[in-house]
Design an enzyme around this catalytic site. Sequence first.
Site, PDB file in Angstrom:
ATOM      1  N   HIS A  55      20.654  41.426   7.585  1.00 16.18           N
ATOM      2  CA  HIS A  55      21.689  41.713   8.574  1.00 16.18           C
ATOM      3  C   HIS A  55      22.728  42.636   7.944  1.00 16.18           C
ATOM      4  O   HIS A  55      22.885  42.669   6.719  1.00 16.18           O
ATOM      5  CB  HIS A  55      22.358  40.420   9.033  1.00 16.18           C
ATOM      6  N   GLU A  57      25.965  42.569   7.769  1.00 16.36           N
ATOM      7  CA  GLU A  57      27.014  41.912   6.988  1.00 16.36           C
ATOM      8  C   GLU A  57      26.499  41.484   5.629  1.00 16.36           C
ATOM      9  O   GLU A  57      27.158  41.680   4.606  1.00 16.36           O
ATOM     10  CB  GLU A  57      27.560  40.685   7.749  1.00 16.36           C
ATOM     11  N   CYS A  85      26.678  36.293  12.972  1.00 16.87           N
ATOM     12  CA  CYS A  85      25.869  35.110  13.271  1.00 16.87           C
ATOM     13  C   CYS A  85      26.210  34.035  12.230  1.00 16.87           C
ATOM     14  O   CYS A  85      26.907  34.320  11.252  1.00 16.87           O
ATOM     15  CB  CYS A  85      24.385  35.474  13.224  1.00 16.87           C
ATOM     16  N   CYS A  88      25.486  35.137   8.603  1.00 17.36           N
ATOM     17  CA  CYS A  88      26.422  36.139   8.088  1.00 17.36           C
ATOM     18  C   CYS A  88      27.803  35.533   7.843  1.00 17.36           C
ATOM     19  O   CYS A  88      28.470  35.888   6.869  1.00 17.36           O
ATOM     20  CB  CYS A  88      26.510  37.315   9.058  1.00 17.36           C
TER      21      CYS A  88
END
Length: 160
Positions: A55, A57, A85, A88
């Site tokens: 992801h 992040e 999410c 993250c």
Amino acid sequence: MSSTSDDVYLAQAIRLATENVAMDGGPFGAVVVTAEGAVFEGVNRVTANNDPTAHAEVTAIRNACAALGTFDLSGAVLYTSCEPCPMCLASSLWARVERVVFAADRHDAASAGFDDAAFYEYFETPLEQRSMQVTQQTVDGTPALTPFNAWTAAATRINY
């Protein structure tokens, strides 16, 4: 209330996310800005790299930590094109990020096909009703605390 730098870095995260779509990545971008002002970028490469943890992040945090030679980003701000999410957000907590600023929220992401609701709901669901069961088990002859005992005794350990 946002500052001028918040606007600049959040716009950078949105730009990264938009550009990443053209590079076969997901529509997510992130920027870590350290307390000293160093800037590190990350984009979503989940499908491009076949890595469900890639992801934006997490990628930005990894880039910052690798470049700085530390796992501790105390004082840093994470700017992200979309609400983090749970993975993250947990990564941000582990990295000691001071603050997270995001643009689109989880509902905006869901409307584009990225519905993280199941992940948020997972942690709110009673253990016995969760979709993925996680259980503790003992192993005969192998004490579960062996790794922690080794860690506690290690003179070279770095606490985190």
